[in-house]
Design an enzyme around this catalytic site. Structure first.
Site: not given
Ligand code: GLU
Length: 492
Positions: A259-262
């Site tokens: 996901s974008k968080r990573h």
């Protein structure tokens, strides 16, 4: 049977790298079977609609080269649709869904539901308190169609739900997962038409897949648990269901969904960093597919030839950015120099190394820098960091070793001879870069490390880096002389 497949993203933002892989597998499968690959936009969830996302999807697809045969295209910056089965945007197909929902209502496979949000929430809470999986309790199931139509005509807010039979096993064969069976008691009476008059994904997807003649639905595994509902609808309509293929998730290194968080997950993020489309496509193909008897570097033509749904794995594929970098550097090393240079220039402009208006006149010079960078960068955004060494007339020494190198006794006279050669050369070109060392060696007797290292140190402030003859050609006469003089003045 002509194979027809589709990639059906929702315009809710960027194209996730997993979306690109879904698109790619659809594309490979279609091309391998002389079939057609369609791009359809599933925009029925108006609350998640993002302005400009459709253009973003088409652009990402065009950039990647994973091009569809039918659907949406950009022509002079404008969206156009091409193909026999349009419109390819679900919000433009509302009349079609209305027509088909009538068939389900008439056949008793769907019903009006007038329950308020508050009531549904209450039911949910009660079910949860009892430890049950929340689902619709069937409150409106038995309202007659006639009465329901009257209430709807009177303006009562409603949705239309799928009437699933109780306690019935629904089975289908998934090409990747094999036989999948689910019992309807574990399924909800899915909303098919919403209060806003739009269909839900579940309804629109089967109507469109049927009307567009889709033979194979290749999509992410998050849709696996919805497929029995879809199968039921195919049966209710009396339509033949397509073959299903659910692709494993793409995971990060911690085996969580990527996901974008990573970090980067959007195709455009990779484009911005200077990953080449063929490299990204090559790498992403391998996340979840094990090609048989081939290396990992593959052109799209090879992928079309080798692709096989049988070799798509059930378990998630791990996205490994180091591996992507390795694949990308392979394509950079082997890339066309003019193309790479064109792609690199915007980074140099953005980082203030060259001016926008200089980019044509400096093209050939930048090309030399890019050539020497080809073996050394993993993605093109790294070009500025690499190219910096060729800008400016002052030399900063990297460490004490460089200083010590320049303090060696013979260095002052070596640099003098070198400067002389540079001054007197007809042209500072590849030939000169190669022969200047031989000339100096002949004249002074200095050779090997004692010859190369001080010159490298004086020109770059480092003892390692790109080939020295390339450095000489890139720097050119004026900069070489200025740098050597700077070093003489400050470090010798
Ligand atoms: N619109 C769905 C999505 O955004 C497509 C699912 C499907 O391919 O059926 O993932």
């Amino acid at each position: 049977m002509t194979v027809r497949v589709r990639f059906a993203p929702s315009p809710t933002g960027y194209v996730h790298i997993g979306g690109l892989r879904t698109a790619l597998y659809n594309y490979l499968f279609a091309k391998q079977n002389d079939g057609k690959y369609i791009l359809r936009i599933e925009d029925t969830d108006r609350t998640r609609y993002v302005e400009g996302a459709v253009e973003g999807i088409v652009k990402a697809m065009e950039w990647s080269g994973v091009m569809h045969d039918e659907g949406l295209f950009l022509e002079d910056g404008k969206l156009v649709q091409r193909g026999e089965c349009g419109p390819y945007v679900q919000s433009e197909r509302l009349d079609i869904y209305k027509e088909y929902i009538e068939k389900l209502l008439e056949g008793g496979h769907a019903y009006y539901c007038f329950c308020s949000k508050e009531r549904l929430e209450k039911v949910r809470q009660e079910q949860k308190a009892k430890g049950l999986t929340p689902k619709y309790d069937g409150f409106c199931r038995d309202i007659s169609l006639q009465e329901a139509r009257k209430r709807a005509a009177n303006g009562e807010a409603h949705v239309i739900r799928l009437r699933l039979p109780e306690n019935k096993d629904i089975t289908f064969d998934d090409i990747v997962r094999g036989k999948v069976t689910m019992n309807t008691s574990d399924l909800d009476d899915q909303v098919l038409m919403k209060t806003d008059g739009y269909p839900t994904y579940h309804f629109a997807v089967i109507v469109d897949d049927h009307l567009m003649g889709i033979t194979h639905v290749i999509r992410g595994e998050e849709w696996l648990s919805s497929t029995p509902k879809h199968i039921f609808m195919y049966e209710a309509f009396g339509w033949e269901a397509p073959q299903f293929v659910h692709l494993p998730n793409i995971l990060n290194k911690n085996k969580k969904k990527l996901s974008k968080r990573h970090g980067d997950v959007a195709v455009e993020d990779f484009e911005k960093k200077g990953y080449l489309p063929e490299a990204l496509v090559n790498y992403i193909a391998l996340v979840g597919w094990n090609p048989e008897g081939t290396g990992e570097i593959m052109s799209i033509e090879e992928m079309i030839e080798k692709f096989s749904l049988d070799r798509v794995s059930k378990s998630g594929g791990v996205f490994d950015v180091d591996k992507l970098n390795w694949v990308n550097s392979h394509y950079i090393k082997n890339g066309d120099l003019d193309r790479l240079t064109k792609l690199c220039i915007p980074y140099l402009v953005e980082d203030g190394l060259i001016k926008e208006e200089e980019k044509d006149e400096k093209f050939e010079w930048v090309k030399r820098i890019v050539k020497s960078a080809q073996e050394r960068i993993e993605y093109l955004a790294q070009i500025s960091e690499y190219a910096k060494r060729f800008f400016g007339e002052e030399v900063e020494l990297e460490n004490e070793d460089v200083k010590d190198m320049l303090k060696k006794e013979h260095v002052a006279s070596l640099l003098n001879i070198f400067k002389d050669k540079v001054k007197n050369a007809d042209e500072i070109n590849d030939e000169f870069g190669k022969k200047v060392f031989k000339m100096i060696q002949k004249e002074s007797g200095i050779k090997g490390k004692n010859l190369y290292m001080p010159i490298r140190a004086a020109l770059t402030g480092q003892l390692h880096g790109p080939d020295i003859d390339q450095i000489i050609v890139i720097l050119g006469r004026d900069t070489i002389i200025k740098r050597v003089e700077y070093v003489e003045k400050n470090y010798i």
